[in-house]
Scaffold this motif. Structure first.
Motif, PDB file in Angstrom:
ATOM      1  N   LEU A 257      12.580   1.565  32.436  1.00 13.65           N
ATOM      2  CA  LEU A 257      11.546   1.335  31.416  1.00 13.65           C
ATOM      3  C   LEU A 257      12.159   0.482  30.319  1.00 13.65           C
ATOM      4  O   LEU A 257      13.255   0.794  29.826  1.00 13.65           O
ATOM      5  CB  LEU A 257      11.092   2.673  30.830  1.00 13.65           C
ATOM      6  CG  LEU A 257      10.385   3.592  31.825  1.00 13.65           C
ATOM      7  CD1 LEU A 257      10.323   5.012  31.292  1.00 13.65           C
ATOM      8  CD2 LEU A 257       8.989   3.071  32.114  1.00 13.65           C
TER       9      LEU A 257
ATOM     10  N   TYR B 191       8.186   7.503  25.628  1.00 11.39           N
ATOM     11  CA  TYR B 191       7.165   7.021  26.579  1.00 11.39           C
ATOM     12  C   TYR B 191       6.100   8.090  26.816  1.00 11.39           C
ATOM     13  O   TYR B 191       5.844   8.488  27.957  1.00 11.39           O
ATOM     14  CB  TYR B 191       7.830   6.626  27.909  1.00 11.39           C
ATOM     15  CG  TYR B 191       8.937   5.629  27.727  1.00 11.39           C
ATOM     16  CD1 TYR B 191       8.662   4.265  27.588  1.00 11.39           C
ATOM     17  CD2 TYR B 191      10.262   6.041  27.642  1.00 11.39           C
ATOM     18  CE1 TYR B 191       9.678   3.343  27.386  1.00 11.39           C
ATOM     19  CE2 TYR B 191      11.286   5.134  27.431  1.00 11.39           C
ATOM     20  CZ  TYR B 191      10.987   3.794  27.307  1.00 11.39           C
ATOM     21  OH  TYR B 191      11.986   2.875  27.097  1.00 11.39           O
TER      22      TYR B 191
ATOM     23  N   ALA C 191      10.492   0.758  24.276  1.00 16.47           N
ATOM     24  CA  ALA C 191       9.039   0.928  24.065  1.00 16.47           C
ATOM     25  C   ALA C 191       8.656   0.797  22.595  1.00 16.47           C
ATOM     26  O   ALA C 191       9.055   1.634  21.794  1.00 16.47           O
ATOM     27  CB  ALA C 191       8.620   2.302  24.568  1.00 16.47           C
TER      28      ALA C 191
ATOM     29  N   LEU D 274       3.530  -0.246  31.009  1.00 18.31           N
ATOM     30  CA  LEU D 274       4.812  -0.283  30.292  1.00 18.31           C
ATOM     31  C   LEU D 274       5.728  -1.390  30.809  1.00 18.31           C
ATOM     32  O   LEU D 274       6.833  -1.577  30.300  1.00 18.31           O
ATOM     33  CB  LEU D 274       5.519   1.076  30.431  1.00 18.31           C
ATOM     34  CG  LEU D 274       4.875   2.238  29.670  1.00 18.31           C
ATOM     35  CD1 LEU D 274       5.403   3.583  30.183  1.00 18.31           C
ATOM     36  CD2 LEU D 274       5.154   2.122  28.172  1.00 18.31           C
TER      37      LEU D 274
END
Ligand SMILES: Cc1cc2nc3c(=O)[nH]c(=O)nc-3n(C[C@H](O)[C@H](O)[C@H](O)COP(=O)(O)OP(=O)(O)OC[C@H]3O[C@@H](n4cnc5c(N)ncnc54)[C@H](O)[C@@H]3O)c2cc1C
Ligand code: SF4
Length: 335
Positions: free
Chosen positions: A214, A85, A217, A169
């Motif tokens: 999160l 990230y 990604a 995100l």
């Protein structure tokens, strides 16, 4: 500063007893300033620094969990954040100073209050500080104020850099409170001012942020956090843009975009993001995306320049992300 009682509980349960007029104390870089200015007047301060919310952990789905009490500096420097990230690391490093980032926490960053100068001055009218007193920023010195998501009652910007990357995100926020645990999308966590501008977020009394999640990604090198501000150090964003793009075979498959410095909360427009899907990067496409992001922007006395500046910053950020040249000139190294 007014007198207050203080406790330092060791468990979440103890910390979240939901007493009235309580504030959680994390790094204190915002709360203590506000207490000294007589803007925040808690009767009881619950110091949460002993709670076990200090880890960053990989998730089984490939995502990452950031403990609420991890410092902004440790988050930006963590190997898994840097590797997966970099957009988040870049946004955190664009904020505040090394000293503040060493003390400030992730939960505190989410819950920091606006930097509207009238909010900080108890002699001025401010609906966010004192409900129903008016808004001195309307028609006042408002060059730094918001142009999106404003209401008659408040035009203050939401100040965080970190949260702009978290919105791009599509992070989620984990909460614990007297009613148990719950999870809410970062994009739904902060409130528009409407006619309740004193309400910054959806936290219920006694509820605490425990962690931020999160999702896996897929952006790789196609990201950027571009922050325009009055000076390189110690300045909040005039306009900032967080962009992450998933690019395959020259086509954008998916994009996350959020704006800071212009909105009363991290500003996302899902239709603008959807416009990118399956299209190659082009000036026409990025202009259309920028236009959609700024749709409905309204200036007050001094802040019309933000409406002219923001689309250009969006277009430049999109090109930086699409070209895989994420480094904005405002990124800082960790000291
Ligand atoms: C000079 C200066 C420059 C700055 N520049 C920037 C900048 O450019 N960009 C930027 O993004 N920020 C900037 N900041 C703001 C800084 O990032 C915040 O002050 C910081 O992130 C707040 O974290 P903290 O842990 O110190 O929070 P605290 O001050 O301890 O708390 C802030 C608020 O969050 C609440 N809170 C804290 N933790 C939790 C939790 N886990 N659950 C629920 N509520 C909680 C507190 O009750 C309080 O209301 C700057 C600050 C200063 C002083
Ligand atoms: S813009 Fe919001 S925070 Fe600033 S004076 Fe008006 S009501 Fe208060």
């Amino acid at each position: 500063m007014r007198s207050f009682s203080y406790s330092r509980p060791a468990t979440l349960r103890e910390a979240c007893r939901g007493m009235e007029h309580t504030r959680f104390l994390a790094g204190g870089t915002n709360l203590i300033d506000l207490m000294k200015s007589d803007v925040e007047r808690p009767v009881h301060v619950v110091d949460i620094k002993s709670l076990p919310l200090t880890r960053i952990e990989a998730r089984p789905d490939g995502g990452l969990r950031l403990g609420a009490l991890v410092s902004n500096a440790d988050t930006a420097a963590h190997p898994l954040v840097v590797e997966r990230y970099p957009l988040l690391a870049s946004a955190i490093l664009a904020g505040a100073s090394p000293q503040i980032r060493n003390i400030a926490t992730n939960g505190g960053n989410l819950n920091q209050r606006t930097r509207c100068h009238y909010f900080y001055d108890p002699a001025m009218a401010c609906n966010k500080r004192a409900s129903g007193t008016g808004c001195a920023a309307r028609g006042g010195r408002n060059r730094i104020m918001a142009v999106l998501g404003t209401s008659d009652d408040c035009i203050a910007t939401f100040p965080s850099d970190m949260c702009i990357a978290l919105a791009a995100l599509d992070a989620t926020v984990n909460l614990y409170g007297p009613g148990g645990e719950r999870t809410v999308g970062l994009r739904d966590y902060h409130c528009l001012p409407g006619d309740t501008p004193w309400r910054d977020n959806i936290l219920q009394p006694g509820e605490i942020v425990t962690a931020i999640d999160l999702p896996p990604a897929p952006f790789g090198p196609h990201h950027t956090y571009l922050k325009i501000r009055d000076r390189l150090s110690f300045a909040f964003a005039i306009v900032s843009v967080a962009v992450g793009l998933q690019v395959e075979d020259g086509l954008i498959r998916r994009g996350g975009i959020a704006l800071g410095g212009v909105g009363t909360k991290p500003w996302c427009v899902p239709e603008a993001e959807a416009l990118l899907n399956g299209r190659p990067p082009s000036h026409a496409l990025f202009r259309d995306v920028a236009e959609l992001l700024l749709r409905g922007a309204v200036a007050d006395r001094d802040n019309a320049a933000k409406i002219r500046l923001a689309p250009r910053v969006v277009e430049r950020a999109l090109w930086q992300a699409a070209s895989g040249t994420p480094q904005s000139q405002t990124d800082k190294t960790i000291c």
